[in-house]
Design a protein around this motif. Structure first.
Motif, short mmCIF file in Angstrom:
data_model
loop_
_atom_site.label_atom_id
_atom_site.label_comp_id
_atom_site.label_asym_id
_atom_site.label_seq_id
_atom_site.Cartn_x
_atom_site.Cartn_y
_atom_site.Cartn_z
N PHE A 176 30.79 26.23 65.54
CA PHE A 176 31.48 26.31 66.82
C PHE A 176 31.28 25.06 67.67
N HIS A 177 30.04 24.60 67.79
CA HIS A 177 29.79 23.44 68.66
C HIS A 177 30.52 22.19 68.16
N GLU A 178 30.69 22.06 66.84
CA GLU A 178 31.43 20.94 66.28
C GLU A 178 32.93 21.08 66.58
N ILE A 179 33.43 22.30 66.46
CA ILE A 179 34.85 22.56 66.76
C ILE A 179 35.14 22.28 68.22
N LYS A 180 34.28 22.76 69.10
CA LYS A 180 34.48 22.56 70.54
C LYS A 180 34.47 21.07 70.88
#
Length: 112
Positions: A98-102
């Protein structure tokens, strides 16, 4: 608890094809989230909230806050929602967390 964007897109009966396409994209998103190796019980909520933030340019931070407003998405925002949903599905499928996608989507939004 699963969240969906049904509250984000308010569709009339004449937009049935759009509804079918939206449901298909949301089903693909649900499957991609469930199949993600990083999937956690709260992943649906944070990804849906990220979509709301991206589509509304940060005006709303969550699906709940958007649903409580009387705002509706513009045609441009609906198209952005489809694009972002497709992007998130692809990014989940290649194994991003998630943090990479965001970070990736936030950076691409600032470049656009």
């Amino acid at each position: 608890m699963k969240l969906s964007l049904n509250g984000l897109l308010k569709v009339s009966k004449t937009e049935k094809r759009t509804t079918t396409r939206r449901n298909k994209n949301m089903n693909k998103l649900d499957i991609a989230i469930s199949n993600s190796k990083h999937s956690k019980p709260y992943y649906h909520k944070i990804i849906i909230d990220l979509l709301v933030q991206l589509v509304t340019s940060g005006r709303y931070r969550s699906l709940t806050s958007f649903k409580q407003s009387s705002d509706k998405l513009t045609t441009k925002q609906k198209e952005a929602l489809r694009r972002y949903t497709g992007s998130i599905i692809c990014l989940l499928e290649i194994g991003m967390a998630f943090h990479e996608i965001k970070e990736f989507l936030s950076e691409s939004e600032t470049r656009a």
